[in-house]
Design a protein around this motif. Structure first.
Motif, short mmCIF file in Angstrom:
data_model
loop_
_atom_site.label_atom_id
_atom_site.label_comp_id
_atom_site.label_asym_id
_atom_site.label_seq_id
_atom_site.Cartn_x
_atom_site.Cartn_y
_atom_site.Cartn_z
N SER A 10 -48.94 9.09 0.61
CA SER A 10 -49.01 10.37 0.55
C SER A 10 -48.29 11.05 1.76
N ASN A 53 -40.30 9.65 -5.26
CA ASN A 53 -41.10 10.25 -6.57
C ASN A 53 -40.55 9.57 -7.74
N GLY A 73 -43.18 7.50 -9.87
CA GLY A 73 -43.52 7.98 -11.28
C GLY A 73 -43.31 6.88 -12.23
N ASP A 122 -45.65 13.53 -13.96
CA ASP A 122 -45.95 14.47 -12.75
C ASP A 122 -44.87 14.12 -11.65
N ARG A 123 -45.05 13.00 -11.31
CA ARG A 123 -44.08 12.53 -10.06
C ARG A 123 -42.66 12.60 -10.73
N GLU A 183 -41.48 16.22 -10.46
CA GLU A 183 -41.20 16.46 -9.06
C GLU A 183 -40.09 15.76 -8.41
N SER A 184 -39.73 14.86 -8.74
CA SER A 184 -38.49 14.06 -8.23
C SER A 184 -37.17 14.94 -8.47
#
Length: 613
Positions: free
Chosen positions: A470, A499, A503, A517-518, A521-522
């Motif tokens: 992170s 991401n 993911g 979610d990843r 986000e990407s």
């Protein structure tokens, strides 16, 4: 004027004044072959005239008719004719004949000294060449051409600071006194400012020092000075080299354009084939090399030609390429070991000042040799990588650990082969990736290959070090935000790729809530990050989730489902924007643990050679 004299010559075909004036006009109109024809007629009319013989040789040299020039010049003994004969022999590569001819010229004449320096340069004796150019400069005074030649010698000796100082002096002088001249002349053909050559050499130095943005700025400046019109082929070639990563397709087209010209830098053919190989167009690389086989033997070094042939062979007959690559590599290893011993010897020198100088010189030479060897090693490893024999690829790289352990490409690919083997090997990949990131305390993560960062984050996550992963992702995000705010560089996609990889990993382990979610986000912002490649991996994760849900094999919370529906609605609303996906920043093979891009791609310091003179 040429038209008028031609009409007069029609009435008086043996008119000496008409022939002489026509030859003069053609020469200054850069029609050197025609000028030589007229001077040949004048030689027949006036066989006793040494002047016409000299002009004929001079025109023939300019026209590239070296044999004709040598034939006539050898029959006349004079300083000027001797220098012209030397130039003709030099262009033919007859260096020994050049030296013999120069023995008949005045030893202390600056033109003779310059010719001797040029021969030394051609033979690779750059220090000797530099000294001779400096002697000529003392006699003739400060001249841009001599300053450029001395700078070129420093560049070839790896003395970049000295070379930069000299080319900057040429550029600054030109800007102060001759700013408009560059728009009106082709400096490579005539004129004495040497501004174009200086700009190109400065770009080459910056590029070699991995200051790619500076190299782009230098070439952009020269293009602006010439209003992007009437650019010479050398500048076009060098502009392609520094900008090809931004638009490979355009770069390849421009290289093809240069190859079709009557005259082009000799590096064009090798760079075009290299680009085909780098982008998976092995068939085009093979066709191009086959169509220009004789030319390739003439203008591509034997080492590079052998490498290109081996690289092409790996795509069709990889097993046959293995012994060929081993043979090529065996020629480099002894040189590297010898240079390592020189570095060790330099360390033992008692004088601290001398020690520092010797170590620096020996290290530069070692780095140059290593840059030539690394692509061969990576191509060997790639053969086993493509077969998914990752342990064999690891063994190939491990054999050269002593020679290459400090080379960034070697560390990167060792990380890849460790990561690809999964299991305990993933943990072993972490130190190699970390060495790339931590090579300098000021290292910008956006300068690190995105695949390395993505794999490193995945490795940390799989080793239960999510906080470390992170922290890396947060640092990348901040650097991208700063980049967008200040416009320091062109847009990068590191956060997107990291991401997307993470993911995909979570979705493969059926942790869909975190994975989706990843993935979502990407894609933010969607206008920037959505392309055919990102959509390829995004839809695979969505479809994998849909398959599990349809079989009642998993459940997800409402928020995850709502996010998926929202992103799909967003796509539908902006369908016109995405009607033609672009593949502008990476290909599917550039990320996930199966990335082979960095093993496949040859090292550019070896192949992307600048044309300078």
């Amino acid at each position: 004027a040429i038209g008028i004299f031609e009409s007069k010559l029609g009435n008086f075909p043996r008119s000496r004044p008409a022939l002489s004036l026509l030859a003069y006009c053609c020469y200054h109109n850069e029609e050197y072959a025609r000028a030589a024809e007229f001077y040949e007629e004048l030689m027949a009319l006036c066989p006793e005239s040494e002047e016409y013989r000299t002009y004929y040789v001079q025109s023939s040299v300019k026209a590239g008719s070296w044999l004709d020039a040598t034939r006539v010049s050898s029959s006349v003994q004079s300083q000027r004719m001797g220098l012209l004969q030397t130039q003709a022999e030099l262009e033919q590569g007859n260096l020994q004949s050049c030296r013999t001819t120069l023995l008949q010229c005045l030893e202390d004449d600056p033109e003779t000294i310059i010719a001797m320096a040029t021969i030394d340069f051609k033979e690779g004796h750059f220090a000797k060449a530099s000294e001779k150019y400096k002697i000529a400069k003392q006699v003739m005074g400060s001249h841009p051409s001599l300053t450029y030649y001395i700078a070129l010698c420093h560049y070839r000796m790896g003395e970049n600071d000295e070379a930069l100082e000299m080319v900057d002096s040429i550029i600054q002088y030109h800007i102060r006194t001759k700013k408009n001249e560059l728009r009106d002349i082709n400096v490579h053909d005539h004129g004495d400012s040497f501004a174009v050559e200086a700009f190109n050499l400065k770009a080459a130095i910056c590029y070699g020092m991995k200051m790619h943005d500076s190299a782009k700025d230098v070439l952009r400046e020269i293009c602006e000075l010439q209003n992007n019109e009437n650019l010479d082929n050398i500048t076009i070639h060098n502009d392609v080299v520094v900008n090809i990563e931004d638009d490979p397709a355009l770069g390849i087209e421009r290289l093809k354009f240069l190859l079709a010209q009557d005259s082009f830098p000799p590096e064009v053919l090798g760079n075009l084939i290299t680009q085909y190989l780098s982008h998976g167009k092995d068939d085009l690389a093979s066709e191009t090399l086959e169509a220009n086989k004789q030319l390739a033997r003439e203008i591509i070094s034997p080492e590079l030609l052998s490498y290109l042939e081996a690289a092409i062979l790996t795509s069709t007959y990889p097993d046959e390429a293995i012994p060929l690559l081993e043979k090529i590599a065996s020629k480099h290893v002894p040189k590297l070991k010898e240079q390592m011993n020189k570095i060790t010897d330099a360390v033992t020198v008692s004088s601290q000042e001398k020690e520092s100088s010797m170590i620096l010189s020996a290290t530069k030479e070692y780095d140059a040799l290593l840059d030539q060897y690394t692509p061969i090693l990576m191509l060997q490893a790639k053969i086993f990588w493509d077969k998914k024999e990752y342990s064999a690829a690891e063994q190939i790289l491990e054999k050269s650990a002593e020679l290459c352990k400090y080379h960034e490409k070697w560390r990167l690919n060792m990380g890849h082969v460790m990561f690809a083997q999964e299991g305990e090997k993933i943990k072993e990949s972490i130190p190699y990736y970390e060495l790339i990131i931590e090579k300098d305390k000021d290292t910008a993560l956006l300068d690190v290959p995105s695949v390395a960062l993505a794999n490193l984050c995945v490795a940390f996550i799989m080793e239960n070090q999510s906080k470390t992963a992170s922290a890396i992702m947060e640092r990348v995000k901040k650097e991208e935000e700063r980049q967008m705010k200040f416009g320091e560089h062109e847009s990068t996609y590191h956060s997107c790729i990291i991401n997307l990889v993470i993911g995909t990993l979570y979705c493969a382990k059926e942790n869909f809530e975190v994975g989706i979610d990843r993935i979502i986000e990407s894609l933010k912002p969607i206008e920037k990050n959505l392309c055919s490649d990102t959509w390829f991996y995004t839809k695979r994760c969505f479809l994998a989730l849909a398959a599990k849900l349809s079989k009642l094999m998993c459940v997800i919370n409402d928020n995850t489902l709502r996010d998926i529906l929202n992103i799909l609605k967003n796509l539908i609303m902006k369908k016109n924007h995405f009607s033609h996906f672009e593949t502008s920043f990476f290909t599917p093979s550039r990320f996930l643990h199966q990335s082979s891009n960095n093993i496949r791609k040859p090292d550019h310091a070896f192949h992307r050679l600048f044309h300078l003179a």
